[in-house]
Design a protein around this motif. Sequence first.
Motif, short mmCIF file in Angstrom:
data_model
loop_
_atom_site.label_atom_id
_atom_site.label_comp_id
_atom_site.label_asym_id
_atom_site.label_seq_id
_atom_site.Cartn_x
_atom_site.Cartn_y
_atom_site.Cartn_z
N MET A 1 0.83 -1.19 0.00
CA MET A 1 0.00 0.00 0.00
C MET A 1 0.87 1.25 0.00
SD MET A 1 -3.13 -0.87 2.61
CE MET A 1 -2.04 -1.42 3.93
N LYS A 2 0.40 2.26 -0.70
CA LYS A 2 1.11 3.53 -0.78
C LYS A 2 0.39 4.58 0.05
CE LYS A 2 2.91 2.66 -5.45
NZ LYS A 2 2.99 3.18 -6.82
N THR A 3 1.16 5.57 0.48
CA THR A 3 0.55 6.64 1.27
C THR A 3 -0.51 7.37 0.45
OG1 THR A 3 2.40 8.07 0.61
CG2 THR A 3 2.54 7.02 2.77
N SER A 4 -0.32 7.42 -0.85
CA SER A 4 -1.29 8.12 -1.71
C SER A 4 -2.66 7.43 -1.70
CB SER A 4 -0.76 8.21 -3.14
OG SER A 4 -0.47 6.92 -3.65
N ASP A 5 -2.69 6.14 -1.32
CA ASP A 5 -3.97 5.43 -1.25
C ASP A 5 -4.88 6.00 -0.15
OD1 ASP A 5 -3.13 3.72 -3.26
OD2 ASP A 5 -2.35 2.23 -1.86
N PHE A 6 -4.26 6.74 0.76
CA PHE A 6 -5.02 7.25 1.91
C PHE A 6 -5.32 8.74 1.79
CE2 PHE A 6 -2.77 3.49 3.21
CZ PHE A 6 -3.70 2.79 3.98
N TYR A 7 -4.94 9.36 0.68
CA TYR A 7 -5.20 10.79 0.53
C TYR A 7 -6.69 11.05 0.30
CZ TYR A 7 -0.15 11.44 -0.19
OH TYR A 7 1.21 11.46 -0.04
N TYR A 8 -7.19 12.08 0.92
CA TYR A 8 -8.55 12.54 0.64
C TYR A 8 -8.62 14.03 0.96
CZ TYR A 8 -9.31 12.22 5.71
OH TYR A 8 -9.21 12.36 7.06
N ARG A 211 4.56 12.07 14.27
CA ARG A 211 5.49 11.87 13.17
C ARG A 211 4.72 11.53 11.89
NH1 ARG A 211 10.42 14.03 14.13
NH2 ARG A 211 11.63 12.95 15.73
N PRO A 212 4.80 12.34 10.86
CA PRO A 212 4.09 12.02 9.62
C PRO A 212 4.73 10.84 8.90
CG PRO A 212 5.51 13.93 9.31
CD PRO A 212 5.55 13.61 10.78
N VAL A 213 3.93 10.14 8.10
CA VAL A 213 4.45 9.04 7.27
C VAL A 213 5.03 9.66 6.01
CG1 VAL A 213 3.86 6.92 6.05
CG2 VAL A 213 2.69 7.48 8.19
N LYS A 214 6.34 9.58 5.86
CA LYS A 214 7.02 10.24 4.75
C LYS A 214 7.42 9.29 3.62
CE LYS A 214 8.92 13.94 7.65
NZ LYS A 214 10.16 14.63 8.10
N VAL A 215 7.36 7.98 3.87
CA VAL A 215 7.77 7.01 2.85
C VAL A 215 6.60 6.73 1.92
CG1 VAL A 215 9.54 5.95 4.27
CG2 VAL A 215 7.19 5.11 4.39
N GLU A 216 6.91 6.31 0.69
CA GLU A 216 5.86 6.03 -0.28
C GLU A 216 5.13 4.74 0.04
OE1 GLU A 216 5.27 5.58 -5.14
OE2 GLU A 216 7.25 5.81 -4.28
N ILE A 218 3.91 2.31 2.84
CA ILE A 218 3.70 2.42 4.29
C ILE A 218 4.37 1.29 5.07
CG2 ILE A 218 1.51 3.64 3.96
CD1 ILE A 218 0.08 1.07 4.80
N LEU A 219 4.69 0.19 4.40
CA LEU A 219 5.37 -0.91 5.08
C LEU A 219 6.81 -0.53 5.46
CD1 LEU A 219 4.13 -4.00 3.02
CD2 LEU A 219 3.26 -3.14 5.20
N ASP A 220 7.32 0.52 4.83
CA ASP A 220 8.67 0.99 5.13
C ASP A 220 8.69 2.01 6.27
OD1 ASP A 220 9.71 -0.59 3.09
OD2 ASP A 220 9.45 0.99 1.59
N HIS A 221 7.52 2.39 6.75
CA HIS A 221 7.43 3.39 7.81
C HIS A 221 7.85 2.79 9.15
CE1 HIS A 221 6.02 6.74 10.19
NE2 HIS A 221 5.15 5.97 10.83
N HIS A 222 8.67 3.52 9.88
CA HIS A 222 9.11 3.06 11.21
C HIS A 222 8.06 3.43 12.25
CE1 HIS A 222 11.53 2.18 14.71
NE2 HIS A 222 11.41 3.44 15.13
N MET A 223 7.50 2.41 12.90
CA MET A 223 6.50 2.64 13.93
C MET A 223 7.18 2.74 15.30
SD MET A 223 3.53 2.82 12.50
CE MET A 223 2.43 2.54 13.89
N HIS A 224 6.83 3.75 16.05
CA HIS A 224 7.38 3.92 17.39
C HIS A 224 6.54 3.15 18.41
CE1 HIS A 224 9.23 7.27 15.24
NE2 HIS A 224 10.17 7.23 16.16
N SER A 225 7.18 2.70 19.44
CA SER A 225 6.49 1.91 20.45
C SER A 225 5.69 2.81 21.39
CB SER A 225 7.50 1.09 21.26
OG SER A 225 8.41 1.94 21.94
#
Length: 273
Positions: A1-8, A211-216, A218-225
Amino acid sequence: MKTSDFYYDLPKELIAQSPAECRSASRLLVYNRATKSIEDKVFSDIIDYLNPGDVLVRNTTRVIPARLYGTRPETGGKIEFLLLRRIDEKHWECLVKPGRRAKVGLTFKISDELSATVTEMREDGNRIIRLNYDGIFEEILDQLGQMPLPPYITHQLKDKNRYQTVYAKHEGSAAAPTAGLHFTKELLKQIEDMGVKIARVTLHVGLGTFRPVKVENILDHHMHSEFYQVDKEAADIINNTKANGGRVIAVGTTSTRTLESVADENGHIPVKS
């Protein structure tokens, strides 16, 4: 999935800047998955969608007024600290804006009774600060700190409690579990009186909210605990509800991800004594 899939597109003029006078008078959007229909309701109508034997899982975290504003005495340069995680009595991990001013070793004045010294810079850009004060920190923070409202809210709250749920209890969150803000004590009593159980979990909202999701991808996004806790009482209520054929209804994403973090593949919550 891409971040663009969530744009609205959400027009700014449609973003409420102040809460409804009555919490439960807020709008409620109901989506029927069977008919794929959408209805506009009022939040208090939620009782029409709950059944006796269900369990409502709510997050009891309490937001701290984590936003502090300071100046550097030598230059007058302004800075903003957002407290994220308490390390020990006087040290906190925080976000700083603008970051270029928060150099290790510098001290910023927040008030006559509170200052902050930058002691460490983390790889992700966060800072560790030492808060310098005398007295009880919680009382000082309550007087000086501001609620960490989302960036799309431009008005300051007149009443800090409006950014807390009515069942907020355990301090430590950097943002509110907003789905629960619309419950009133009266509405919750109605819900319990109709035979719906309440399970209380705790998750302190942390850095990931800011922290915004900056990667294209989303699986590459680092999630904080984030800190979370599900005690034996809550686990028993949830497990018994499922065993008896009731529904487990999580209030918001914070309660949802708490349950997803602890449940096994069958949806059972391990009980820890």
